[in-house]
Design an enzyme around this catalytic site. Structure first.
Site, PDB file in Angstrom:
ATOM      1  N   GLN A  41       0.819  -1.211   0.000  1.00  0.00           N
ATOM      2  CA  GLN A  41       0.000   0.000   0.000  1.00  0.00           C
ATOM      3  C   GLN A  41       0.856   1.266   0.000  1.00  0.00           C
ATOM      4  O   GLN A  41       0.644   2.173  -0.803  1.00  0.00           O
ATOM      5  CB  GLN A  41      -0.916   0.017   1.232  1.00  0.00           C
ATOM      6  N   THR A  66       2.852  -8.840   6.941  1.00  0.00           N
ATOM      7  CA  THR A  66       1.773  -8.137   7.639  1.00  0.00           C
ATOM      8  C   THR A  66       0.571  -9.018   7.991  1.00  0.00           C
ATOM      9  O   THR A  66      -0.451  -8.503   8.448  1.00  0.00           O
ATOM     10  CB  THR A  66       1.272  -6.952   6.798  1.00  0.00           C
ATOM     11  N   TYR A  71       3.583 -11.127  15.328  1.00  0.00           N
ATOM     12  CA  TYR A  71       3.751 -10.033  14.376  1.00  0.00           C
ATOM     13  C   TYR A  71       4.401  -8.838  15.058  1.00  0.00           C
ATOM     14  O   TYR A  71       5.405  -8.296  14.578  1.00  0.00           O
ATOM     15  CB  TYR A  71       2.402  -9.638  13.770  1.00  0.00           C
ATOM     16  N   TRP A 120      -3.311   1.306  11.256  1.00  0.00           N
ATOM     17  CA  TRP A 120      -4.608   1.311  10.574  1.00  0.00           C
ATOM     18  C   TRP A 120      -4.499   1.883   9.151  1.00  0.00           C
ATOM     19  O   TRP A 120      -5.250   2.771   8.757  1.00  0.00           O
ATOM     20  CB  TRP A 120      -5.642   2.089  11.385  1.00  0.00           C
TER      21      TRP A 120
END
Length: 291
Positions: free
Chosen positions: A11, A63, A126, A151
């Protein structure tokens, strides 16, 4: 100025590439996992030595928060040893490194927004792998920036906004967790913050360390979802009106524990670089681009 980017298809990585393509006066090399395996120290050293960047931006990461509970070795390989390889290579040529980290390095139990100096206590594999990556980068390269965010959402890749829009096409009601709080962060704003930091760090060679960057205002996942659906309906995205009900974390068990508090204090990054927090509501106005 020469920039090496890893994780170009993530992203943030994709937003960085879009941003840098519109810039003048700099050269960049953006690579995905097929082009550069950051867990391969020999390959990392070869590419960094050949390209000679002023700064390495590590946007590559494992992730899959829940899968990390069963794939700990893989998570640590990508999130700990990969960043270490990049940091060693950066230090070898006297370059800087900017490494993206996460709110999951905290336990999420604080009543206040987390500052960079607060005690870390990750609750899952994680988070532990990401914290180990922070330590590895800091130890391997003095010229480092560690950027914690939370987020993340954007037009590309998988994220909460896209999941909500997809569910709204088939559901009449939906339960969304209402007792976890944080700041949704637009990936494009992270890319802009990274470029601002990179330019200043390369030019002035200072202000190294850990920084927080996330969105504001702070909300729960439930409130975030309601805002997504509100804007989607206003813009006629062919989603039906959906009843959103707040549920508790206990109502939605997951293999990995989620932080109840993911709120990050972003005063330090503002004071050092003049960077404002991400305006996630403004980013959602372009919601048609997410569907």
């Amino acid at each position: 100025m020469k920039i090496l980017i890893t994780g170009k298809n993530g992203q943030v990585g994709r937003c960085l590439v879009d941003l840098l393509e519109a810039q003048t006066g700099l050269t960049f090399l953006a690579l995905d996992r097929e082009e550069l395996d950051i867990t391969d120290s020999i390959q990392v050293d070869k590419i960094v030595t050949e390209f000679q960047p002023n700064i390495i931006i590590n946007a590559a990461a494992y992730t899959a928060v829940d899968k990390a509970e069963q794939e700990s070795e893989l998570a640590f390989a990508i999130n700990r040893y990969g960043p270490q390889n990049l940091a060693y290579a950066a230090n070898k040529i006297n370059a800087a490194i900017l490494h993206i980290s996460t709110d999951y390095v905290f336990d999420g139990n604080s009543a206040e927004s987390y500052t960079e100096s607060d005690v870390t206590a990750p609750q899952g594999e994680y988070g532990r792998s990401k914290l180990a990556g922070e330590h590895a980068v800091a130890q391997a390269c003095p010229k480092h920036i560690i950027l914690r965010t939370a987020w993340v959402f954007g037009e590309r890749g998988n994220n909460f906004v896209k999941t909500m829009l997809r569910l709204a096409k088939t559901r009449e009601s939906l339960g969304v967790v209402g007792d976890q709080f944080g700041g949704p962060t637009y990936a494009g704003d992270i890319a802009k913050a990274i470029l601002t930091i990179s330019k200043q760090v390369v030019r002035e060679s200072k202000a190294y360390g850990i920084y927080h960057f996330s969105g504001f205002p702070h909300v729960s996942w439930y409130i975030f979802a309601k805002k997504i659906f509100e804007i989607a309906l206003e813009q006629d995205l062919h989603v039906q009106p959906i009843q959103v009900n707040p549920i508790t974390t206990l109502d939605y068990p997951t293999p990995a524990k989620r932080p109840a508090n993911s709120r990050l204090n972003c005063d330090k990054i503002h004071n050092a670089f003049g960077i404002e927090q991400s305006d996630w509501q403004a980013a959602l106005v372009r919601i048609k681009e997410y569907s």
